[in-house]
Enzyme design. Structure first.
Site, PDB file in Angstrom:
ATOM      1  N   ARG A 279      46.617  37.247  42.699  1.00  9.67           N
ATOM      2  CA  ARG A 279      46.500  38.053  41.478  1.00  9.67           C
ATOM      3  C   ARG A 279      47.110  37.362  40.260  1.00  9.67           C
ATOM      4  O   ARG A 279      46.968  37.811  39.132  1.00  9.67           O
ATOM      5  CB  ARG A 279      47.177  39.414  41.655  1.00  9.67           C
TER       6      ARG A 279
ATOM      7  N   HIS B  91      46.134  45.319  32.743  1.00  8.57           N
ATOM      8  CA  HIS B  91      46.359  45.660  34.144  1.00  8.57           C
ATOM      9  C   HIS B  91      47.440  46.719  34.202  1.00  8.57           C
ATOM     10  O   HIS B  91      48.431  46.624  33.473  1.00  8.57           O
ATOM     11  CB  HIS B  91      46.786  44.427  34.955  1.00  8.57           C
TER      12      HIS B  91
ATOM     13  N   TYR C  44      49.398  52.218  41.504  1.00  6.13           N
ATOM     14  CA  TYR C  44      48.602  52.630  40.340  1.00  6.13           C
ATOM     15  C   TYR C  44      48.870  54.055  39.870  1.00  6.13           C
ATOM     16  O   TYR C  44      48.268  54.502  38.892  1.00  6.13           O
ATOM     17  CB  TYR C  44      47.104  52.475  40.655  1.00  6.13           C
TER      18      TYR C  44
ATOM     19  N   ASN D 215      40.015  46.413  31.767  1.00  5.81           N
ATOM     20  CA  ASN D 215      40.671  46.210  33.049  1.00  5.81           C
ATOM     21  C   ASN D 215      39.551  45.914  34.041  1.00  5.81           C
ATOM     22  O   ASN D 215      38.854  46.827  34.499  1.00  5.81           O
ATOM     23  CB  ASN D 215      41.468  47.443  33.485  1.00  5.81           C
TER      24      ASN D 215
ATOM     25  N   HIS E 246      40.131  38.055  38.688  1.00  2.00           N
ATOM     26  CA  HIS E 246      40.644  36.854  39.333  1.00  2.00           C
ATOM     27  C   HIS E 246      39.573  35.815  39.662  1.00  2.00           C
ATOM     28  O   HIS E 246      39.902  34.694  40.033  1.00  2.00           O
ATOM     29  CB  HIS E 246      41.415  37.250  40.599  1.00  2.00           C
TER      30      HIS E 246
ATOM     31  N   SER F  80      49.260  47.337  36.919  1.00  2.00           N
ATOM     32  CA  SER F  80      50.386  46.783  37.683  1.00  2.00           C
ATOM     33  C   SER F  80      50.815  45.444  37.080  1.00  2.00           C
ATOM     34  O   SER F  80      50.071  44.831  36.309  1.00  2.00           O
ATOM     35  CB  SER F  80      49.968  46.578  39.141  1.00  2.00           C
TER      36      SER F  80
ATOM     37  N   ASP G 225      32.347  34.586  30.759  1.00  2.00           N
ATOM     38  CA  ASP G 225      31.317  34.082  29.850  1.00  2.00           C
ATOM     39  C   ASP G 225      30.791  35.184  28.939  1.00  2.00           C
ATOM     40  O   ASP G 225      30.476  34.929  27.767  1.00  2.00           O
ATOM     41  CB  ASP G 225      30.159  33.456  30.637  1.00  2.00           C
TER      42      ASP G 225
HETATM   43  C1  DQA Z   1      44.530  45.649  38.446  1.00  2.00           C
HETATM   44  C2  DQA Z   1      45.149  44.464  39.184  1.00  2.00           C
HETATM   45  C3  DQA Z   1      44.099  43.734  40.011  1.00  2.00           C
HETATM   46  O1  DQA Z   1      44.676  42.632  40.685  1.00  2.00           O
HETATM   47  C4  DQA Z   1      43.500  44.669  41.036  1.00  2.00           C
HETATM   48  O2  DQA Z   1      42.481  44.005  41.756  1.00  2.00           O
HETATM   49  C5  DQA Z   1      43.024  45.942  40.457  1.00  2.00           C
HETATM   50  C6  DQA Z   1      43.802  46.580  39.404  1.00  2.00           C
HETATM   51  C7  DQA Z   1      45.597  46.484  37.718  1.00  2.00           C
HETATM   52  O3  DQA Z   1      45.218  47.325  36.901  1.00  2.00           O
HETATM   53  O4  DQA Z   1      46.790  46.324  37.975  1.00  2.00           O
HETATM   54  O5  DQA Z   1      42.030  46.517  40.913  1.00  2.00           O
HETATM   55  O6  DQA Z   1      43.634  45.159  37.483  1.00  2.00           O
END
Ligand code: DQA
Length: 140
Positions: free
Chosen positions: A110, A99, A22, A73, A79, A101, A86
């Site tokens: 993920r 996201h 990140y 985000n 997930h 990543s 909703d």
């Molecule tokens: C995330 C990806 C998610 O799988 C993870 O749980 C995060 C960050 C991302 O910004 O890449 O907390 O949302």
């Protein structure tokens, strides 16, 4: 144009947790960068972060009619949170899922987002610029 950026669970630790995934910038630094970008494009941006699923649902509900776009985000809530899905489906404001990543290049759990189907679109894999590109999607 009034835009809202919502960050979910654990994103307050950005810059401290899993820096290889990140990055080293804090959420506050990323938000400053996004604010400067949005303002340079004539948009106003507000930020909200919570580790609590229900607070994210409430923020989405309250945003209805107040903003023209939401960048979300949801972190790991992405997930499995049908409640956030909703809430997104319940409001008239378009939501772009982001996201930092590339979730498809990581653990298999993920790969599934329960949110994408009710979002306007999804941007992932570009670090802090995932947020910037999502903001831009409302400005083009
Ligand atoms: C995330 C990806 C998610 O799988 C993870 O749980 C995060 C960050 C991302 O910004 O890449 O907390 O949302």
């Amino acid at each position: 144009m009034k835009l809202l950026v919502i960050n979910g669970v654990n994103l307050n630790l950005t810059g401290r947790r899993e820096q290889g995934v990140y990055g080293a910038e804090t959420l506050e630094e990323i938000n400053d960068y996004l604010k400067e970008y949005a303002e340079s494009r004539g948009a106003q941006v507000t930020f909200f972060q919570s580790n609590l699923e229900g607070e994210i649902c409430t923020a989405l509900q309250k945003a209805d009619g107040m903003y023209e776009g939401i960048v979300l985000n949801a972190g790991a809530f992405t997930h499995y949170s049908y409640a956030i899905r909703d809430a997104i489906a319940s409001i008239g404001v378009p939501v772009v899922e982001v996201h930092m990543s590339n979730v498809h290049a990581r653990e298999s759990f993920r790969e599934k987002s329960v949110l994408t189907g009710v979002c306007k679109g999804e941007i992932l894999g570009f670090g802090k610029n995932s947020y910037r590109l999502a903001l831009e999607s409302f400005l083009i």
